[in-house]
Scaffold this active site. Structure first.
Site, PDB file in Angstrom:
ATOM      1  N   ASP A  62       0.881  -1.202  -0.007  1.00 30.89           N
ATOM      2  CA  ASP A  62      -0.092   0.034   0.001  1.00 30.89           C
ATOM      3  C   ASP A  62       1.033   1.354  -0.029  1.00 30.89           C
ATOM      4  O   ASP A  62       1.925   1.312   0.730  1.00 30.89           O
ATOM      5  CB  ASP A  62      -0.865  -0.173   1.192  1.00 30.89           C
TER       6      ASP A  62
ATOM      7  N   GLU B 230       1.685  -0.720  -4.969  1.00 34.09           N
ATOM      8  CA  GLU B 230       0.790   0.538  -5.313  1.00 34.09           C
ATOM      9  C   GLU B 230       1.502   1.754  -5.300  1.00 34.09           C
ATOM     10  O   GLU B 230       1.560   2.560  -4.512  1.00 34.09           O
ATOM     11  CB  GLU B 230      -0.384   0.578  -4.252  1.00 34.09           C
TER      12      GLU B 230
HETATM   13  C1  GLC Z   1      -4.228   3.013  -0.512  1.00 32.71           C
HETATM   14  C2  GLC Z   1      -5.435   2.010  -0.393  1.00 32.71           C
HETATM   15  C3  GLC Z   1      -6.688   2.731   0.097  1.00 32.71           C
HETATM   16  C4  GLC Z   1      -6.400   3.703   1.270  1.00 32.71           C
HETATM   17  C5  GLC Z   1      -4.873   4.205   1.195  1.00 32.71           C
HETATM   18  C6  GLC Z   1      -4.494   4.487   2.601  1.00 32.71           C
HETATM   19  O1  GLC Z   1      -4.514   3.930  -1.720  1.00 32.71           O
HETATM   20  O2  GLC Z   1      -5.565   1.404  -1.705  1.00 32.71           O
HETATM   21  O3  GLC Z   1      -7.807   2.210   0.012  1.00 32.71           O
HETATM   22  O4  GLC Z   1      -7.276   4.407   1.746  1.00 32.71           O
HETATM   23  O5  GLC Z   1      -3.965   3.645   0.614  1.00 32.71           O
HETATM   24  O6  GLC Z   1      -4.082   3.343   3.105  1.00 32.71           O
END
Ligand code: GLC
Length: 549
Positions: free
Chosen positions: A212, A274
């Site tokens: 994440d 991500e």
């Molecule tokens: C990422 C996740 C999202 C979350 C954010 C904070 O973007 O995919 O759902 O709110 O991180 O952890």
């Protein structure tokens, strides 16, 4: 435990299905999905033809950001079950030949994590505070935040603490909600803890981690002020617009350390980033041979349903990722963006993550959205590399637009006083059975977000084996993708005859995608897959077809 997994760099060609545990399947009937619910529905995913599942967080959490606020990285929240349930779910997946990827949330913890509670209780300058980003405020009495950074969810990225004696104290940084304090990744202790967390899950048999906010963990020295230009998305931006808290060079040494840890385990465990980083040549740094294995291709997700920009982003992706010997990934939906069966028919500018609701401008026409979504998926699954599917897209689910205000849970909604609807509309529990309470999501009618009453036609059992259904199209596309080895193929662009049409060859399959608003002539050939009805030698608007070459 029997395992039928093959070890041949599986991740280069895998189709990975994202399970959002809150909304996938509820075994105990409390309206919240759980791990045993997932376990019992895994055969239906195996039947779909995927290779792996990625689970969004199921860890101990106060659920202020749907579990992306973790209070214990090595335990399961009672909402979702127990560690034994996790083991049982993982063994079932492996028996079915499915790998299991879990979400790792290293940028921030929950404010209820014992480490943060200890930091609050400790004095400024203490080792406990150094694990997070605490700073004195500006202004005469420290009443102003340490800098001007804003939270991705809206509002300022700093919250002031209160000292044990009731006086106002230091401020702490949170790029997301105030219940999600950012870690200080310059701190060796933090790095060591996360090494242990990785090992905990690797020892339990997970096949990898989706990381994440993998572009956010390191912040620029001195935490300089920064004002977002219009062009920068809330999660990223390109070189020219980059915030001092995104895509800093220092993140890469963390991933090299993690890669070493994973390399110590049997069975090709992977890291998927991500990382909202632009341009793709920069994102490719996340997947250099000694870093992560995959990065989500968000530039692809953000490309409208228009032939030439699609061709450009496909070329740029293949070239940037090949340069570092990584596979390209492809993705159209996830739990943070408007579902592509709605997004591709939006008529208004609508940035990712901000969501749509009853008062949004330019709401999509459902039939148009679904037609485009199916065509876009058929194009995506013909491309070489690894593809991600978000639960429910194989059913053609649209974004739920008319959720009642009081049902919404996304912190974005609260932090912007309802100005941004946020992401609840793509997170509604999915339908399995047309004629059961909660459409078979669970054994009762309970559902943590209300399901639209007209979802019966989307239910899996309404679509299974039905010619022309979205589910049938996904199953066929995945089977053909495997049979024709498209994931390990290479693409060659063909003359499409019109600017609005994409034509390509991958292996022995010809793919035509018509993004325009009128039908075009279709070359003769055996139809392997069509995303919608075809005319006589005609490819209708918003339709993709695969022909045998
Ligand atoms: C990422 C996740 C999202 C979350 C954010 C904070 O973007 O995919 O759902 O709110 O991180 O952890």
């Amino acid at each position: 435990m029997t395992s039928v997994l093959q070890h041949t760099e599986w991740w280069r060609s895998a189709v990975i299905y994202q399970i959002y545990p809150r909304s996938f399947a509820d075994a105990n009937g409390d309206g919240m999905g759980d791990l045993l619910g997932i376990r019992d529905r895994l055969p239906e995913l195996a039947e779909l033809g995927i290779d792996a599942v990625w689970l969004s967080p199921f860890y101990t959490s106060p659920q202020k950001d749907a579990g992306y606020d973790v209070a214990d990285y090595c335990d399961v929240d009672p909402l979702f079950g127990t560690l034994d349930d996790f083991d049982s779910m993982t063994s079932r997946a492996h028996e079915l030949g499915l790998r299991v990827i879990v979400d790792l949330v290293p940028n921030h913890s929950s404010s209820e994590h014992v480490w943060f509670q200890a930091a609050l209780a400790a004095a400024p300058g203490s080792p406990e505070r150094d694990r997070y980003v605490f700073r004195d405020g500006l202004g005469e009495n420290g009443e102003l935040p340490p800098n001007n950074w804003e939270s991705v969810f809206g509002g300022r990225a700093w919250t002031r603490t209160t000292n044990p004696d009731g006086t106002p104290g230091q401020w702490y940084l949170h790029l997301f909600d105030s219940t999600q304090p950012d870690f200080n990744w310059q701190n060796r202790w933090v790095r060591d803890q996360f090494g242990d967390i990785l090992r905990f899950w690797l020892d339990r048999g997970v096949d990898g981690f989706r990381v994440d906010v993998a572009h956010g963990m390191v912040k620029a020295d001195g935490l300089p002020d920064w004002t977002a230009p219009d062009a920068a998305g809330s999660m990223g931006g390109s070189d020219a617009t980059r915030a001092p808290f995104w895509a800093q060079d220092g993140v890469h040494e963390i991933y090299r350390e993690w890669r070493e840890i994973l390399n110590g385990y049997e069975g090709e465990r992977i890291l998927a980033a991500e990382a909202w980083v632009d341009p793709l040549t920069d994102m490719a740094k996340w997947v250099r041979p000694d870093e992560m294995h995959q990065a989500f291709n968000f530039p692809y997700l953000e490309t409208p349903w228009t032939a030439q920009p699609l061709r450009a982003v496909i070329d740029a992706s293949i070239s940037a990722f090949s340069e570092v010997e990584a596979p390209s990934t492809w993705v159209l939906s996830n739990h943070d963006v408007v579902r592509h069966a709605s997004r591709l028919a939006l008529t208004a500018e609508n940035p990712q993550g901000h969501g749509i609701g009853p008062k949004s401008a330019g709401l999509p026409i459902p039939e148009l959205g679904l037609r485009r979504a199916r065509a876009a998926t058929a194009l995506m699954l013909s491309l070489p590399g690894s593809a991600y599917i978000y639960q429910g897209e194989e059913l053609g689910l649209p974004e739920v637009i008319d959720l009642p205000d009081d049902a919404r849970e996304d912190p974005t909604w609260f932090r912007t006083n309802g100005e941004r609807y946020g992401r609840d509309g793509c997170r509604v529990p999915i339908p399995w059975e047309a004629n059961s309470p909660s459409f078979g999501f669970g054994p009762t009618a309970a559902s943590w977000l209300p399901q639209p009453s007209d979802w019966a036609p989307f239910a899996r059992d309404s679509q299974r084996g039905v010619e022309g259904s979205t589910l049938t199209m996904y199953r066929l596309a995945l089977a053909l993708r495997r049979a024709h080895e498209l994931a390990t193929g290479t693409i060659e662009w063909l003359d499409a005859g019109a600017d609005t049409v994409l034509a390509l060859r991958n292996s022995d399959v010809l793919v035509y995608a018509n993004t325009g608003d009128s039908a075009v002539t279709l070359p003769a050939g055996d139809v392997l897959l069509a995303s919608g009805p075809l005319g006589d030698n005609e490819l209708p608007a918003d339709t993709t077809v695969w022909l045998r070459a």
